[in-house]
Design a protein around this motif. Structure first.
Motif, PDB file in Angstrom:
ATOM      1  N   CYS A   1       0.813  -1.221   0.000  1.00  0.00           N
ATOM      2  CA  CYS A   1       0.000   0.000   0.000  1.00  0.00           C
ATOM      3  C   CYS A   1       0.847   1.272   0.000  1.00  0.00           C
ATOM      4  N   ARG A   2       2.128   1.159  -0.320  1.00  0.00           N
ATOM      5  CA  ARG A   2       2.953   2.371  -0.401  1.00  0.00           C
ATOM      6  C   ARG A   2       2.368   3.346  -1.427  1.00  0.00           C
ATOM      7  N   PRO A   3       2.474   4.658  -1.191  1.00  0.00           N
ATOM      8  CA  PRO A   3       3.112   5.351  -0.071  1.00  0.00           C
ATOM      9  C   PRO A   3       2.158   5.647   1.084  1.00  0.00           C
ATOM     10  N   ALA A   4       0.998   5.034   1.101  1.00  0.00           N
ATOM     11  CA  ALA A   4       0.003   5.318   2.131  1.00  0.00           C
ATOM     12  C   ALA A   4       0.333   4.598   3.440  1.00  0.00           C
ATOM     13  N   THR A   5      -0.182   5.146   4.515  1.00  0.00           N
ATOM     14  CA  THR A   5      -0.182   4.484   5.818  1.00  0.00           C
ATOM     15  C   THR A   5      -1.613   4.071   6.123  1.00  0.00           C
ATOM     16  N   ILE A   6      -1.802   2.808   6.492  1.00  0.00           N
ATOM     17  CA  ILE A   6      -3.141   2.310   6.825  1.00  0.00           C
ATOM     18  C   ILE A   6      -3.307   2.424   8.333  1.00  0.00           C
ATOM     19  N   LEU A   7      -4.131   3.382   8.746  1.00  0.00           N
ATOM     20  CA  LEU A   7      -4.297   3.700  10.166  1.00  0.00           C
ATOM     21  C   LEU A   7      -5.712   3.351  10.598  1.00  0.00           C
ATOM     22  N   ASP A   8      -5.822   2.510  11.641  1.00  0.00           N
ATOM     23  CA  ASP A   8      -7.140   2.122  12.156  1.00  0.00           C
ATOM     24  C   ASP A   8      -7.153   2.221  13.670  1.00  0.00           C
ATOM     25  N   TYR A   9      -8.189   2.880  14.209  1.00  0.00           N
ATOM     26  CA  TYR A   9      -8.372   2.980  15.657  1.00  0.00           C
ATOM     27  C   TYR A   9      -9.400   1.953  16.115  1.00  0.00           C
ATOM     28  N   PHE A  10      -9.074   1.261  17.201  1.00  0.00           N
ATOM     29  CA  PHE A  10      -9.983   0.287  17.794  1.00  0.00           C
ATOM     30  C   PHE A  10      -9.990   0.525  19.309  1.00  0.00           C
ATOM     31  N   GLU A  11     -10.874   1.412  19.763  1.00  0.00           N
ATOM     32  CA  GLU A  11     -10.958   1.737  21.183  1.00  0.00           C
ATOM     33  C   GLU A  11      -9.581   2.152  21.722  1.00  0.00           C
ATOM     34  N   SER A  12      -8.965   1.325  22.592  1.00  0.00           N
ATOM     35  CA  SER A  12      -7.696   1.701  23.216  1.00  0.00           C
ATOM     36  C   SER A  12      -6.483   1.323  22.376  1.00  0.00           C
ATOM     37  N   MET A  13      -6.706   0.754  21.195  1.00  0.00           N
ATOM     38  CA  MET A  13      -5.612   0.306  20.345  1.00  0.00           C
ATOM     39  C   MET A  13      -5.680   0.964  18.978  1.00  0.00           C
ATOM     40  N   CYS A  14      -4.503   1.117  18.383  1.00  0.00           N
ATOM     41  CA  CYS A  14      -4.412   1.622  17.016  1.00  0.00           C
ATOM     42  C   CYS A  14      -3.431   0.737  16.257  1.00  0.00           C
ATOM     43  N   THR A  15      -3.795   0.339  15.029  1.00  0.00           N
ATOM     44  CA  THR A  15      -2.858  -0.363  14.161  1.00  0.00           C
ATOM     45  C   THR A  15      -2.403   0.608  13.082  1.00  0.00           C
ATOM     46  N   CYS A  16      -1.098   0.666  12.883  1.00  0.00           N
ATOM     47  CA  CYS A  16      -0.499   1.623  11.963  1.00  0.00           C
ATOM     48  C   CYS A  16       0.427   0.864  11.016  1.00  0.00           C
ATOM     49  N   LEU A  17      -0.045   0.624   9.786  1.00  0.00           N
ATOM     50  CA  LEU A  17       0.734  -0.092   8.791  1.00  0.00           C
ATOM     51  C   LEU A  17       1.437   0.940   7.915  1.00  0.00           C
ATOM     52  N   TYR A  18       2.732   1.098   8.139  1.00  0.00           N
ATOM     53  CA  TYR A  18       3.477   2.173   7.484  1.00  0.00           C
ATOM     54  C   TYR A  18       4.252   1.656   6.272  1.00  0.00           C
ATOM     55  N   PRO A  19       4.494   2.511   5.274  1.00  0.00           N
ATOM     56  CA  PRO A  19       5.206   2.102   4.060  1.00  0.00           C
ATOM     57  C   PRO A  19       6.711   2.051   4.279  1.00  0.00           C
ATOM     58  N   VAL A  20       7.323   0.973   3.854  1.00  0.00           N
ATOM     59  CA  VAL A  20       8.771   0.832   3.981  1.00  0.00           C
ATOM     60  C   VAL A  20       9.440   1.418   2.746  1.00  0.00           C
ATOM     61  N   LYS A  21      10.362   2.315   2.954  1.00  0.00           N
ATOM     62  CA  LYS A  21      10.974   3.045   1.844  1.00  0.00           C
ATOM     63  C   LYS A  21      11.855   2.167   0.976  1.00  0.00           C
ATOM     64  N   SER A  22      12.574   1.230   1.586  1.00  0.00           N
ATOM     65  CA  SER A  22      13.587   0.486   0.839  1.00  0.00           C
ATOM     66  C   SER A  22      13.098  -0.820   0.270  1.00  0.00           C
ATOM     67  N   ALA A  23      11.822  -1.129   0.427  1.00  0.00           N
ATOM     68  CA  ALA A  23      11.342  -2.465   0.056  1.00  0.00           C
ATOM     69  C   ALA A  23      11.265  -2.656  -1.441  1.00  0.00           C
ATOM     70  N   ALA A  24      12.072  -3.574  -1.957  1.00  0.00           N
ATOM     71  CA  ALA A  24      11.948  -4.117  -3.313  1.00  0.00           C
ATOM     72  C   ALA A  24      11.900  -3.078  -4.417  1.00  0.00           C
ATOM     73  N   ASN A  25      12.738  -2.047  -4.328  1.00  0.00           N
ATOM     74  CA  ASN A  25      12.826  -1.091  -5.431  1.00  0.00           C
ATOM     75  C   ASN A  25      13.739  -1.634  -6.524  1.00  0.00           C
ATOM     76  N   ASP A  26      13.325  -1.562  -7.748  1.00  0.00           N
ATOM     77  CA  ASP A  26      14.158  -1.926  -8.884  1.00  0.00           C
ATOM     78  C   ASP A  26      15.153  -0.796  -9.126  1.00  0.00           C
ATOM     79  N   ALA A  27      16.439  -1.148  -9.235  1.00  0.00           N
ATOM     80  CA  ALA A  27      17.478  -0.123  -9.400  1.00  0.00           C
ATOM     81  C   ALA A  27      17.282   0.703 -10.664  1.00  0.00           C
ATOM     82  N   ASN A  28      16.564   0.159 -11.644  1.00  0.00           N
ATOM     83  CA  ASN A  28      16.359   0.869 -12.908  1.00  0.00           C
ATOM     84  C   ASN A  28      15.106   1.736 -12.907  1.00  0.00           C
TER      85      ASN A  28
END
Length: 307
Positions: A183-210
């Motif tokens: 889901c790069r470059p988005a962050t998937i943010l969800d609130y669940f009462e006292s908890m929050c899940t934050c799925l953040y985009p990793v910058k270096s993941a699987a970029n093709d050098a070309n």
């Protein structure tokens, strides 16, 4: 007031994220994985399964992440799916109840449906992705975990998400920080009462050098619009809410929100959350602006003489 940050990752998280992105692709048009990716994956899926994934009612995937960290063992897709399949509806209810008020009554049906979808997605797509992607996600999680004792929870989340500030409040107790690729470059943010899940985009993941780095793509795109430049200039005067920004640039709410989303994903502004899934304030992110030249220089100097 403060909250605990838990940096977590398993291949199951990316299994769920990749399926979530595929199903919701029409709403994710500005993500790095283009429609070519969606078309390519679709042609590799069994036609019957591809048709099933067109169902717009599949909206429970993000909640499955609340179960991933509760699964024992290595949490491979196969292990998690077997564990989920073995969970009685009553047990699933108890596992979700601390964070979700309105739990569907048909938990057995939903469990069986998720087991089927995740199993087929794993076999038909996820098992064929580049394994280096998963290793890069694991490495990034380890790096963020090492920072927990060195920086504040708020700053750790801002660094990981490239600009999201989750401000402390009485309700929030735990934030799960999970790296993701699909889901790069988005962050998937969800609130669940006292908890929050934050799925953040990793910058270096699987970029093709070309290929043009996605970080550089989103930054240059963000700066290539006069309204977005006006927003940056306006925020230089201090933190502002949405209404003030909309009034300043004189555009519709949906258009203003679109511009702000692009600037946030590029790391040029901060979004401030105060105890809910809604953004309360925006501010200029000076360090994001400072990175623009570094990104351009890194790309230009990485040319090995090719054209």
């Amino acid at each position: 007031m403060s909250y605990q940050v838990i940096v977590d990752f398993s291949p199951v998280n990316e299994l769920i994220t990749s399926l979530y992105h595929y199903i919701n692709f029409k709403q994710h048009r500005h993500f790095s994985l283009s429609k070519d990716w969606h078309h390519s994956v679709k042609t590799e899926l069994h036609p019957h399964f591809a048709a099933e994934l067109e169902d717009d009612r599949l909206e429970v995937l993000h909640r499955i992440n609340l179960l991933v960290w509760q699964c024992p063992g290595e949490r491979t897709p196969k292990e998690f799916i077997k564990w989920l399949q073995d969970q009685p509806p009553g047990e699933l209810y108890e596992r979700l109840a601390p964070w979700i008020n309105n739990i569907p009554g048909n938990l057995k049906e939903l469990r069986d449906r998720m087991v089927y979808l995740l199993s087929e997605w794993d076999v038909q797509y996820f098992q064929h992705i580049d394994p280096r992607m998963i290793e890069q996600l694991k490495d990034d999680a380890r790096q963020k975990r090492d920072l927990i004792s060195k920086v504040s929870s708020i700053n750790l989340i801002e660094e990981a998400t490239n600009g999201i500030r989750i401000e402390p409040n009485d309700m929030l107790k735990t934030v799960f920080l999970i790296p993701q690729y699909h889901c790069r470059p988005a962050t998937i943010l969800d609130y669940f009462e006292s908890m929050c899940t934050c799925l953040y985009p990793v910058k270096s993941a699987a970029n093709d050098a070309n290929e043009l780095p996605w970080e550089l793509t989103v930054v240059t795109h963000a700066l290539a619009d006069e309204n977005r430049l006006k927003i940056l200039r306006f925020l230089h005067s201090g933190m502002q809410n949405f209404s003030a920004i909309q009034s300043y640039i004189g555009l519709a709410k949906s258009t203003t929100n679109h511009h702000l989303s692009i600037l946030r994903r590029a790391g040029l502004i901060r979004t401030h959350y105060f105890g809910s899934k809604f953004i309360h304030q925006y501010s200029l992110r000076e360090e994001g602006l400072g990175q623009v030249q570094n990104l351009i220089n890194a790309y230009i100097r990485n040319n090995d003489g090719g054209v």
